[in-house]
Scaffold this active site. Structure first.
Site, mmCIF file in Angstrom:
data_model
loop_
_atom_site.group_PDB
_atom_site.id
_atom_site.type_symbol
_atom_site.label_atom_id
_atom_site.label_comp_id
_atom_site.label_asym_id
_atom_site.label_seq_id
_atom_site.Cartn_x
_atom_site.Cartn_y
_atom_site.Cartn_z
ATOM 1 N N ASN B 88 8.495 5.809 5.910
ATOM 2 C CA ASN B 88 8.378 5.954 7.364
ATOM 3 C C ASN B 88 7.342 6.997 7.762
ATOM 4 O O ASN B 88 6.762 6.917 8.838
ATOM 5 C CB ASN B 88 9.759 6.339 7.915
ATOM 6 C CG ASN B 88 9.679 6.884 9.315
ATOM 7 O OD1 ASN B 88 9.457 6.143 10.268
ATOM 8 N ND2 ASN B 88 9.836 8.197 9.449
ATOM 9 N N SER B 140 2.928 -0.979 11.770
ATOM 10 C CA SER B 140 2.597 -0.828 13.185
ATOM 11 C C SER B 140 2.010 -2.125 13.703
ATOM 12 O O SER B 140 1.456 -2.918 12.935
ATOM 13 C CB SER B 140 1.576 0.300 13.331
ATOM 14 O OG SER B 140 0.916 0.217 14.577
ATOM 15 N N TYR B 153 -6.350 4.220 11.724
ATOM 16 C CA TYR B 153 -4.900 4.069 11.817
ATOM 17 C C TYR B 153 -4.503 2.634 11.468
ATOM 18 O O TYR B 153 -3.565 2.397 10.689
ATOM 19 C CB TYR B 153 -4.473 4.428 13.235
ATOM 20 C CG TYR B 153 -3.013 4.261 13.532
ATOM 21 C CD1 TYR B 153 -2.072 5.133 13.000
ATOM 22 C CD2 TYR B 153 -2.584 3.244 14.372
ATOM 23 C CE1 TYR B 153 -0.738 4.986 13.290
ATOM 24 C CE2 TYR B 153 -1.251 3.092 14.668
ATOM 25 C CZ TYR B 153 -0.332 3.957 14.133
ATOM 26 O OH TYR B 153 0.986 3.809 14.420
ATOM 27 N N ALA B 155 -6.174 0.565 9.660
ATOM 28 C CA ALA B 155 -6.456 0.318 8.244
ATOM 29 C C ALA B 155 -5.328 0.825 7.366
ATOM 30 O O ALA B 155 -5.001 0.229 6.345
ATOM 31 C CB ALA B 155 -7.765 0.978 7.848
ATOM 32 N N LYS B 157 -2.247 1.054 8.317
ATOM 33 C CA LYS B 157 -1.090 0.223 8.665
ATOM 34 C C LYS B 157 0.227 0.990 8.769
ATOM 35 O O LYS B 157 1.254 0.541 8.293
ATOM 36 C CB LYS B 157 -0.919 -0.906 7.642
ATOM 37 C CG LYS B 157 -2.112 -1.817 7.560
ATOM 38 C CD LYS B 157 -1.827 -3.030 6.728
ATOM 39 C CE LYS B 157 -1.659 -2.712 5.265
ATOM 40 N NZ LYS B 157 -1.454 -3.894 4.439
#
Lengths: 118, 215
Positions: B88, B140, B153, B155, B157
């Protein structure tokens, strides 16, 4: 293990872990040879090998494949045994390098001698 | 039967979705280990409330691979097993690629992608030996749909929408058929389903919880 295992003990432990996996897959295997290919001869899959590595890390406390050795270079039972022997006895790695360098020097000398003769 | 409790390892469990997941797993009678760079009020509260019972926290920087591996080994050795890993932890990295500092790109990849792989690798050793295990990677909507200003961001993921600028949030909400962003518990519920026995025949799947924005 409380004390450092000997080279023979490492070989025995690695063989034991491989035999345990084979016993589940194809039944008991009486004896392993250092030249037995893990995949071609024994039929171990990459996941089987990962399981063996996880078991050996728990038992021996080292993972040779984290930094020292590439798992793709391990083809035979002997390769796997040597990986753990070198991880637990780093001087073997250095000794192996010196041996390889000495062998390369000898080959180069032989080539030079041949050229001079021509 | 405390030793029969399953073990969940949640990266980035000090706040937001991670904290919600930590609480959710504890409510479901798991033993929970989490790591984060800093000790937040949530972590302090949990450590005080649990008194070491079923909850373990470690201060680990996601860029420190050796520390990540050592944390997993410590958790596995201490608790005897690792049943669930939820990757996470993540950082948001905004800005257009041409003007972004290289070290920021490297940091985003290190924390959002490499750390997740290192944790998965370390946990998989325990899961292989016990013959079972479940790994959930929090991604995301940016992993599926491109948006301006989030190239790096996207890239990597990963990371949390809650860390984004208000403008980004409003833009995503406008494009979402349900007209809003997800609540944290709506994402956490999907994770708890995937790690439950009810999802025992689900593997290798991507479950999109996005209010329909990527449909």
């Amino acid at each position: 293990m409380l004390t450092a295992p000997t080279l023979a003990q490492i070989e025995s432990i690695v063989h034991g872990r491989i035999r345990a996996v084979l016993a589940e897959r194809v039944g008991e295997v009486a004896r392993l040879s250092g030249t037995d290919k893990l995949s071609a001869t024994l039929g171990l899959s990459s996941l089987d090998l990962a399981f063996v590595v996880a078991e050996l890390e728990a038992e021996l406390g080292v993972d040779p494949f984290a930094k020292l050795v590439s798992i793709t270079s391990v083809r035979s039972v002997g390769d796997l045994v040597r990986a753990y022997q070198q991880a637990l006895f780093p001087e073997l790695q250095r000794g192996g390098d010196e041996h390889a360098v000495a062998a390369a020097v000898k080959r180069a000398q032989t080539r030079r001698t041949r050229r001079k003769r021509r | 039967m405390p030793q029969a409790r399953k073990v969940a390892l949640v990266s980035g469990g000090s706040r937001g979705l991670g904290a919600q997941l930590v609480s959710g797993f504890l409510d479901r009678h798991y033993r929970v280990a989490t790591l984060s760079r800093t000790k937040t009020t949530f972590i302090t509260k949990m450590l005080r409330a649990r008194k070491g019972q079923h909850f373990h926290w470690g201060a680990v920087d996601g860029r420190d691979h050796e520390a990540l591996r050592a944390f997993v080994k410590d958790v596995g050795d201490r608790l005897g097993r690792i049943d669930v890993l939820v990757n996470n932890a993540g950082i948001a990295m905004e800005g257009i690629l041409p003007t972004m500092r290289t070290r920021d790109i490297v940091e985003a990849v290190e924390v959002n992608l490499t750390a997740a792989l290192v944790l998965a690798q370390a946990c998989s050793r325990f899961m292989l030996r016990q013959g079972s295990g479940c790994i959930v990677n929090i991604s995301s909507v940016h992993a599926i749909r491109g948006h301006s200003g989030v190239a790096v961001y996207s890239a990597t993921k990963a990371a949390l929408v809650s860390d984004m600028a208000e403008e980004q949030k409003r833009r995503i909400a406008r494009r979402t058929p349900l007209g809003r962003l997800a609540r944290i518990d709506e994402v956490a519920n999907a994770v708890h389903f995937l790690t439950s026995d009810q999802a025992s025949f689900i593997t290798g799947q991507t479950l999109v919880v996005d209010g329909g924005i990527t449909c």
